[in-house]
Design a protein around this motif. Structure first.
Motif, short mmCIF file in Angstrom:
data_model
loop_
_atom_site.label_atom_id
_atom_site.label_comp_id
_atom_site.label_asym_id
_atom_site.label_seq_id
_atom_site.Cartn_x
_atom_site.Cartn_y
_atom_site.Cartn_z
N TRP A 184 0.81 -1.20 0.14
CA TRP A 184 0.00 -0.04 0.02
C TRP A 184 0.99 1.21 -0.01
O TRP A 184 1.87 1.27 0.79
CB TRP A 184 -0.75 -0.08 1.50
N ARG A 187 -8.70 -1.49 2.98
CA ARG A 187 -8.29 -1.50 4.20
C ARG A 187 -8.75 -0.04 4.92
O ARG A 187 -9.11 0.74 4.36
CB ARG A 187 -6.54 -1.49 4.41
N VAL A 222 -7.51 2.42 7.76
CA VAL A 222 -6.35 3.16 8.58
C VAL A 222 -6.87 3.90 9.85
O VAL A 222 -7.80 4.85 9.48
CB VAL A 222 -5.47 3.93 7.67
N SER A 226 -3.48 -0.15 10.56
CA SER A 226 -4.08 -0.73 9.28
C SER A 226 -4.61 -2.01 9.82
O SER A 226 -4.23 -2.93 10.02
CB SER A 226 -3.05 -0.81 8.25
N GLU A 243 -7.00 -4.63 7.54
CA GLU A 243 -7.29 -5.13 6.13
C GLU A 243 -8.77 -5.68 6.06
O GLU A 243 -9.35 -6.26 7.04
CB GLU A 243 -6.32 -6.18 5.66
#
Length: 605
Positions: free
Chosen positions: A14, A92, A94, A100, A102
């Motif tokens: 990412w 995901r 955050v 994070s 997923e």
């Protein structure tokens, strides 16, 4: 089932989220925003895959939730279509502390939208976990498209302010595309050299920053009227011979060339369909006067409406499956329905012409930008012996013969023949109309059943038939209850019957007995009866807040309610309120009550 084709990208790759995005608390130019779209990009490249050229496209979307209401963006739907496949979905959350979370691949589901014997349309659905104000929601995926005449339209704006929106597209040197960036401050792309393996070409890039939100309002204009968008269409392909145009390389140079291209493919399908269609159509028109063109056309039209399921699509590519395939699957998209109808009319000995239509929600045509991009569907025009023309939309399963739905009534269109011309379709003068005739006898304590006979015509009838006809008989009561809920919250359906359910040319009649709490209130001394039941608004449907866009009505409607109240024994009629009549730019309203005979009050709206 879990999505077998949608597999998450590697979590470790990412891109890093900038510190200023992590710390962002509000958007100065839009302090009331519930969220902010930090990034919305689409990057495509036309490459060789096996024996074919395909457009490989990567999407990336990132949003920050600013307020509690921003949680609504946690649910995502990604559609597929008949020209493309979706893969490599990754998503995901955050959290505000930088953690994070997923979305597991097994939590991304395939939802089947439509199915035929040879294909199915899907959408991929998932929900972000751990969503709260301050969270950043991010997803990306790949799409592979085999349709290269038109690059999918890109809208730069979103329902919340957008900080960065980018669309890029790489094309080989052999291909030339023209672009239209509508409502863009700088409509010209940034062009740079591009290379992929042995392919070389150019990369088109459109980059925009700090774009205001396009928020939904009641009676909103079409998206294309209010949003900035990018259209990109093929103009030339070196070495390509376009058989329908009888020329090399150059594709659409004017609207006549668009018509010629489409006529070449549609016309071939219509001609090849005759062997399969003639024995079938002979059964459809058996017993009809062969000189009665209207009766013949009506019979053919209603069979194409009813016998072949419509696969929803608002794309036009100038192509169709064979009629044999359509008949085998009993399903067709908008272009295939038109080809089938034109072929069946020919088999019945009738002339016709296919017409491409730019539905009103597309916002109209740009005269100097000839392409297939603006068109949403194909319809058929049939000349009658008296010199009139009947317009038939085969995608509307329950439309009366010759009725133009509001979305295409008065719309721009292109005739598909050797002399293709831009025209404007006739405007349908008959709006959707519903007439309620109601009968109420209040009980001594208040309340009372209401007998209703509702007669629906035009689009009102089409919409209700569309919900009712496919439903099983034991489910129709549920459908009618939902229909009733939309007109009066809390109303309860006690019994119902319908007339002319399967005849789109006849008014649809619904007879029912309902109970509506609050229509009759009062005490031993007085009963208060509302003067309307199913056409009342409890609140003004147009909010009093500041409006940013013009009021846009997608179709006209005409509702009449005629309520007769039978005065209970021992009661007398109090003085009735005066007539109310109001006219505005979007609505004409007239309401009145009278006592036409002893023991009754009649109110009309």
């Amino acid at each position: 089932p879990p999505a077998a084709l949608a597999r998450s990208k590697k979590t470790e790759d990412w891109p890093e989220i900038p510190a200023q995005e992590m710390s962002l608390k509000s958007v100065p130019q839009d302090p009331d925003a519930d969220a902010v779209i930090l990034l919305n990009t689409r990057d495509g490249q036309i490459v060789v895959k096996g024996k074919y050229l395909v457009n490989e496209i990567t999407y990336h979307w990132r949003l920050k939730v600013l307020k509690e209401k921003g949680r609504r963006y946690a649910d995502v739907r990604i559609p597929s279509d008949k020209f493309s496949t979706v893969s490599h979905i990754g998503a995901r959350t955050v959290k505000p502390d930088g953690t994070s979370v997923e979305v597991p691949p097994e939590s991304i589901f395939e939802k089947e939208v439509q199915r035929t014997r040879r294909s199915r349309a899907l959408e991929y659905v998932f929900s972000f976990p751990a969503v709260e104000p301050g969270s950043i929601l991010e997803y990306r995926y790949d799409r592979e498209s085999s349709h290269l005449l038109i690059i999918p339209t890109w809208f730069f704006s979103g329902p919340e302010p957008t900080l960065h929106s980018r669309m890029s597209q790489a094309v080989p040197d052999d291909a030339s595309y023209v672009t239209l960036c509508d409502k863009c401050p700088d409509p010209e792309p940034d062009l740079t050299p591009w290379k992929k393996g042995k392919l070389t070409g150019r990369l088109f890039t459109f980059d925009r920053h700090d774009i205001p939100a396009v928020r939904d309002e009641p009676w909103m204009p079409p998206e294309r009227e209010v949003d900035s968008r990018l259209e990109m269409v093929l103009a030339r392909w070196r070495g390509q011979y376009w058989e329908a145009l009888k020329r090399n390389e150059y594709l659409f140079t004017n609207w006549e060339s668009v018509a010629l291209y489409v006529n070449g493919t549609y016309g071939k399908r219509v001609e090849l369909s005759q062997h399969a269609l003639q024995p079938i159509v002979a059964g459809w028109i058996a017993g009809l006067d062969p000189k009665d063109t209207r009766a013949l056309a009506r019979a053919v039209y209603h069979h194409v409406q009813a016998d072949v399921r419509y696969l929803e699509s608002d794309q036009v590519i100038g192509a169709s499956r064979s009629v044999e395939d359509i008949l085998a699957t009993h399903s067709a998209d908008n272009e295939e329905k038109a080809v089938l109808l034109a072929g069946a009319l020919k088999a019945a000995g009738l002339g016709s012409r296919i017409v491409l239509v730019c539905a009103r929600e597309r916002g109209g045509l740009y005269m100097n930008f000839p392409s297939l991009a603006p068109f949403t569907q194909a319809i058929v025009s049939v000349p009658m012996k008296d010199g009139s023309v009947v317009w038939l939309d085969p995608t509307e399963t329950y439309a009366p013969f010759g009725f133009l739905p509001a979305r295409i009534s008065g719309a721009a269109a292109l005739t598909i023949d050797e002399n293709g011309k831009l025209i404007v379709l006739p405007r349908e003068e008959e709006p959707g109309r519903t007439r309620y005739v109601e009968d109420l006898t209040p009980t001594a304590a208040g309340g009372g059943d209401i007998k209703v006979e509702a007669t629906l015509t035009g689009e009102d009838a089409m919409e209700l038939r569309e919900d009712l006809v496919p439903s099983a008989a034991d489910h129709r009561t549920t459908v009618l209850q939902h229909w009733l809920d939309d007109r009066q919250a809390g109303a309860r359906l006690k019994d119902a019957s319908v007339e002319h359910l399967d005849d789109p040319d006849a008014p649809f009649v619904l007879k029912m007995t309902i109970d509506v709490p609050g229509v009759v209130t009062g005490s031993e001394d007085a009963l208060l009866v509302r003067g309307c039941v199913l056409s009342c608004y409890d609140n003004n449907p147009i909010p009093g807040t500041e409006r940013h866009y013009p009021i846009y009505l997608d179709r006209a409607w005409d509702t009449e309610e005629d309520l007769t109240v039978h005065v209970p024994p021992g009661r007398t009629v109090a003085p009735l309120p005066g007539r109310v009549s109001r006219n505005a730019s979007v609505l004409n309203l007239d309401w009145s009550c009278e006592a036409p005979a002893a023991g009754t009050v009649r109110c009309r709206q």
